[in-house]
Design an enzyme around this catalytic site. Structure first.
Site, PDB file in Angstrom:
ATOM      1  N   ILE A 239      55.728  -9.432 -27.493  1.00  0.00           N
ATOM      2  CA  ILE A 239      54.787 -10.163 -26.631  1.00  0.00           C
ATOM      3  C   ILE A 239      53.373 -10.144 -27.196  1.00  0.00           C
ATOM      4  O   ILE A 239      52.598 -11.056 -26.938  1.00  0.00           O
ATOM      5  CB  ILE A 239      54.820  -9.668 -25.166  1.00  0.00           C
ATOM      6  CG1 ILE A 239      54.437  -8.201 -25.026  1.00  0.00           C
ATOM      7  CG2 ILE A 239      56.178  -9.892 -24.544  1.00  0.00           C
ATOM      8  CD1 ILE A 239      54.360  -7.732 -23.564  1.00  0.00           C
TER       9      ILE A 239
ATOM     10  N   TYR B  13      58.847   8.046 -21.767  1.00  0.00           N
ATOM     11  CA  TYR B  13      58.355   6.662 -21.692  1.00  0.00           C
ATOM     12  C   TYR B  13      57.704   6.417 -20.337  1.00  0.00           C
ATOM     13  O   TYR B  13      56.608   5.867 -20.244  1.00  0.00           O
ATOM     14  CB  TYR B  13      59.517   5.687 -21.909  1.00  0.00           C
ATOM     15  CG  TYR B  13      59.099   4.222 -21.914  1.00  0.00           C
ATOM     16  CD1 TYR B  13      58.286   3.715 -22.933  1.00  0.00           C
ATOM     17  CD2 TYR B  13      59.512   3.351 -20.907  1.00  0.00           C
ATOM     18  CE1 TYR B  13      57.906   2.374 -22.945  1.00  0.00           C
ATOM     19  CE2 TYR B  13      59.139   2.011 -20.909  1.00  0.00           C
ATOM     20  CZ  TYR B  13      58.332   1.530 -21.939  1.00  0.00           C
ATOM     21  OH  TYR B  13      57.939   0.202 -21.937  1.00  0.00           O
TER      22      TYR B  13
ATOM     23  N   ASN C  82      52.088  -7.857 -34.140  1.00  0.00           N
ATOM     24  CA  ASN C  82      52.882  -8.495 -35.194  1.00  0.00           C
ATOM     25  C   ASN C  82      54.265  -8.940 -34.725  1.00  0.00           C
ATOM     26  O   ASN C  82      54.986  -9.602 -35.450  1.00  0.00           O
ATOM     27  CB  ASN C  82      53.027  -7.562 -36.398  1.00  0.00           C
ATOM     28  CG  ASN C  82      53.654  -6.234 -36.020  1.00  0.00           C
ATOM     29  OD1 ASN C  82      52.981  -5.374 -35.474  1.00  0.00           O
ATOM     30  ND2 ASN C  82      54.931  -6.082 -36.258  1.00  0.00           N
ATOM     31  N   THR C  83      54.616  -8.560 -33.507  1.00  0.00           N
ATOM     32  CA  THR C  83      55.936  -8.960 -32.998  1.00  0.00           C
ATOM     33  C   THR C  83      55.907  -8.942 -31.471  1.00  0.00           C
ATOM     34  O   THR C  83      54.894  -8.573 -30.862  1.00  0.00           O
ATOM     35  CB  THR C  83      57.039  -8.015 -33.560  1.00  0.00           C
ATOM     36  OG1 THR C  83      58.315  -8.498 -33.163  1.00  0.00           O
ATOM     37  CG2 THR C  83      56.884  -6.593 -33.051  1.00  0.00           C
TER      38      THR C  83
HETATM   39  N1  LIG Z   1      60.107  -5.650 -23.799  1.00  0.00           N
HETATM   40  C1  LIG Z   1      60.150  -5.248 -22.536  1.00  0.00           C
HETATM   41  O1  LIG Z   1      61.166  -5.463 -21.830  1.00  0.00           O
HETATM   42  C2  LIG Z   1      58.977  -4.530 -21.930  1.00  0.00           C
HETATM   43  C3  LIG Z   1      59.050  -4.158 -20.587  1.00  0.00           C
HETATM   44  C4  LIG Z   1      57.978  -3.481 -20.009  1.00  0.00           C
HETATM   45  C5  LIG Z   1      56.878  -3.164 -20.777  1.00  0.00           C
HETATM   46  N2  LIG Z   1      56.830  -3.522 -22.094  1.00  0.00           N
HETATM   47  C6  LIG Z   1      55.644  -3.126 -22.863  1.00  0.00           C
HETATM   48  O2  LIG Z   1      55.172  -4.239 -23.588  1.00  0.00           O
HETATM   49  C7  LIG Z   1      54.463  -3.797 -24.744  1.00  0.00           C
HETATM   50  C8  LIG Z   1      54.887  -4.625 -25.945  1.00  0.00           C
HETATM   51  O3  LIG Z   1      56.250  -4.378 -26.188  1.00  0.00           O
HETATM   52  P1  LIG Z   1      57.252  -5.444 -26.823  1.00  0.00           P
HETATM   53  O4  LIG Z   1      58.334  -5.621 -25.860  1.00  0.00           O
HETATM   54  O5  LIG Z   1      56.537  -6.624 -27.360  1.00  0.00           O
HETATM   55  O6  LIG Z   1      57.846  -4.534 -28.005  1.00  0.00           O
HETATM   56  P2  LIG Z   1      57.929  -4.722 -29.582  1.00  0.00           P
HETATM   57  O7  LIG Z   1      58.466  -6.049 -29.934  1.00  0.00           O
HETATM   58  O8  LIG Z   1      58.666  -3.512 -30.059  1.00  0.00           O
HETATM   59  O9  LIG Z   1      56.398  -4.651 -30.038  1.00  0.00           O
HETATM   60  C9  LIG Z   1      55.711  -3.435 -30.001  1.00  0.00           C
HETATM   61  C10 LIG Z   1      54.537  -3.483 -30.932  1.00  0.00           C
HETATM   62  O10 LIG Z   1      53.923  -2.181 -30.930  1.00  0.00           O
HETATM   63  C11 LIG Z   1      53.741  -1.785 -32.278  1.00  0.00           C
HETATM   64  N3  LIG Z   1      53.690  -0.343 -32.441  1.00  0.00           N
HETATM   65  C12 LIG Z   1      54.671   0.563 -32.199  1.00  0.00           C
HETATM   66  N4  LIG Z   1      54.240   1.781 -32.549  1.00  0.00           N
HETATM   67  C13 LIG Z   1      52.982   1.661 -33.028  1.00  0.00           C
HETATM   68  C14 LIG Z   1      52.025   2.546 -33.555  1.00  0.00           C
HETATM   69  N5  LIG Z   1      52.280   3.846 -33.717  1.00  0.00           N
HETATM   70  N6  LIG Z   1      50.827   2.065 -33.937  1.00  0.00           N
HETATM   71  C15 LIG Z   1      50.547   0.748 -33.812  1.00  0.00           C
HETATM   72  N7  LIG Z   1      51.416  -0.149 -33.339  1.00  0.00           N
HETATM   73  C16 LIG Z   1      52.624   0.306 -32.952  1.00  0.00           C
HETATM   74  C17 LIG Z   1      54.913  -2.393 -33.023  1.00  0.00           C
HETATM   75  O11 LIG Z   1      54.660  -2.402 -34.399  1.00  0.00           O
HETATM   76  P3  LIG Z   1      55.876  -2.414 -35.490  1.00  0.00           P
HETATM   77  O12 LIG Z   1      56.414  -3.803 -35.501  1.00  0.00           O
HETATM   78  O13 LIG Z   1      55.230  -1.994 -36.763  1.00  0.00           O
HETATM   79  O14 LIG Z   1      56.890  -1.420 -34.994  1.00  0.00           O
HETATM   80  C18 LIG Z   1      54.922  -3.774 -32.383  1.00  0.00           C
HETATM   81  O15 LIG Z   1      53.946  -4.581 -32.965  1.00  0.00           O
HETATM   82  C19 LIG Z   1      54.757  -2.312 -24.870  1.00  0.00           C
HETATM   83  O16 LIG Z   1      53.639  -1.564 -24.440  1.00  0.00           O
HETATM   84  C20 LIG Z   1      55.916  -2.075 -23.922  1.00  0.00           C
HETATM   85  O17 LIG Z   1      55.949  -0.768 -23.392  1.00  0.00           O
HETATM   86  C21 LIG Z   1      57.852  -4.201 -22.680  1.00  0.00           C
END
Ligand SMILES: NC(=O)c1ccc[n+]([C@@H]2O[C@H](COP(=O)([O-])OP(=O)(O)OC[C@H]3O[C@@H](n4cnc5c(N)ncnc54)[C@H](OP(=O)(O)O)[C@@H]3O)[C@@H](O)[C@H]2O)c1
Length: 351
Positions: A28, A210, A25-26
């Site tokens: 990547i 983490y 929903n948000t």
């Molecule tokens: N952003 C970075 O710099 C970065 C770097 C390395 C790795 N990553 C990895 O990339 C992936 C995506 O992250 P993002 O950056 O796109 O972060 P994000 O914008 O915070 O998106 C995370 C997503 O995970 C969902 N989520 C969190 N807790 C959950 C739960 N208990 N059950 C189901 N869904 C849940 C969130 O839902 P809600 O909206 O309801 O909270 C949201 O849809 C993650 O695995 C992260 O570790 C990101």
């Protein structure tokens, strides 16, 4: 403004394919959903907040082509072609046929929710060709889930582990050409698996938790690929990746657990130097659709390329031990035979 990033260059279509994405929903995950929808897939969003997921779907549909110019590998010709189509309202040809969306409720921090979600998907979806374990949380305060696990460990690793095993029979029946992608992080470099204190009750730090969970994503990838191979199950490849440092909602806990204002600094001061979500989605898309990785499995990718993760992530014994340990946390007796083990896992759905 991120100066260096690679994009997925594959133009592969996903017509008739079903793609399941957690946390779409948000961030990547949402950009992945948009990309696969454009490629004609049935995109299954599994999110803990269904209303937010519905809003994301609306937003994707309303802004389908708006942000294409931010993606560096879109040629001007294609942009013009799409713009003319938008202006003239002419019908899409099969090359541009859009996919469809479905939404399921999934809270990875609840094993019950994971089982209910898997049950519904297994009942309602005819196939699963691509599973993207993308959802994640980062560096929150020490918190235990209802199931008694440290929150980051359960959300990022245990929940996805169980979901994947529950969906695996459906993926198997949809093979060949199926892919499972686990979104890890470069932070795995700082990680270790604390088998004697997996919930970090004795020594919690937000980054330690983490990093452990993200190392677990890579080890799970490696071990699952190995077990599929050992079981003679062909046509399902498994990938893990670091998507880059991206301006998303992931930084939501920073101000509480790093220093006050850390989130502001990350988003506003570092913001121009890190990736936007479209750029951050590219390595996942690459692993999900590109023909170039069709013969690779169990590997870790950064910037759309195979990369060597830290030594623990390459260690066969740690990978096996983590698999067995996670099984026991889930009250599953580890079995060497993957096919019979999957039947044991499936019984969890009827309990
Ligand atoms: N952003 C970075 O710099 C970065 C770097 C390395 C790795 N990553 C990895 O990339 C992936 C995506 O992250 P993002 O950056 O796109 O972060 P994000 O914008 O915070 O998106 C995370 C997503 O995970 C969902 N989520 C969190 N807790 C959950 C739960 N208990 N059950 C189901 N869904 C849940 C969130 O839902 P809600 O909206 O309801 O909270 C949201 O849809 C993650 O695995 C992260 O570790 C990101």
């Amino acid at each position: 403004m991120w100066t260096y990033h690679r994009s997925c260059t594959s133009q592969a279509r996903l017509d008739g394919k079903v793609v399941v994405i957690t946390g779409a929903n948000t961030g990547i995950g949402k950009e992945n959903a948009k990309d696969f929808y454009r490629r004609g897939a049935r995109v299954v969003l599994t999110c803990r907040n269904v209303e937010k997921a519905k809003e994301a779907v609306e937003d994707i549909k309303n802004n389908l082509y708006y942000d294409l110019q931010r993606k560096t590998n879109i040629e001007v010709k294609k942009m013009l072609y799409i713009m003319i189509k938008m202006i003239t309202g002419s019908k899409q040809d099969s090359k541009d046929k859009l996919g469809e969306f479905a939404i399921y409720s999934l809270d990875l921090s609840s094993l019950r929710s994971v089982k209910e979600c898997a049950k519904k998907i297994l009942a309602d979806e005819s196939a699963i060709h691509i599973l993207i374990n993308n959802a994640g949380i980062m560096m929150c305060e020490h918190e235990k889930t209802k199931d008694g696990f440290e929150l980051q460990l359960q959300t990022n690793h245990i929940g996805h582990f169980l979901l994947t095993l529950l969906l695996l029979p459906k993926i198997q029946s949809s093979a060949p050409g199926c892919r499972i992608i686990n979104v890890s992080s470069i932070c795995h470099l700082l990680g270790n698996i604390y088998f004697d204190d997996i919930n970090l009750d004795r020594s919690y730090s937000p980054m330690k938790a983490y990093a452990q969970s993200k190392l677990a994503n890579i080890l799970f990838t490696k071990e699952l690929a190995h077990r599929l191979k050992e079981a003679g199950i062909d046509g399902i490849n498994v990938y893990s990746l670091h998507p880059g440092v991206i301006k998303t909602e992931l930084s939501r806990h920073y101000s509480k657990t790093i220093i006050p204002g850390a989130r502001f600094i990350f988003r506003n001061i570092m913001g121009p130097f890190i990736k936007n979500p479209i750029q951050g989605a590219q390595t996942t898309i690459h692993c999900a659709v590109d023909d170039k990785v069709a013969n690779e499995t169990g590997l870790y990718y950064v910037e759309c390329r195979v990369t060597t993760p830290q030594w623990r992530a390459r260690d066969d014994k740690i990978a096996k031990d983590l698999w067995d340990h996670t099984c026991r946390l889930l009250h599953l007796e580890p079995e060497e035979n993957l096919s019979t083990f999957l039947q044991t896992v499936a019984r969890q759905l009827t309990e």
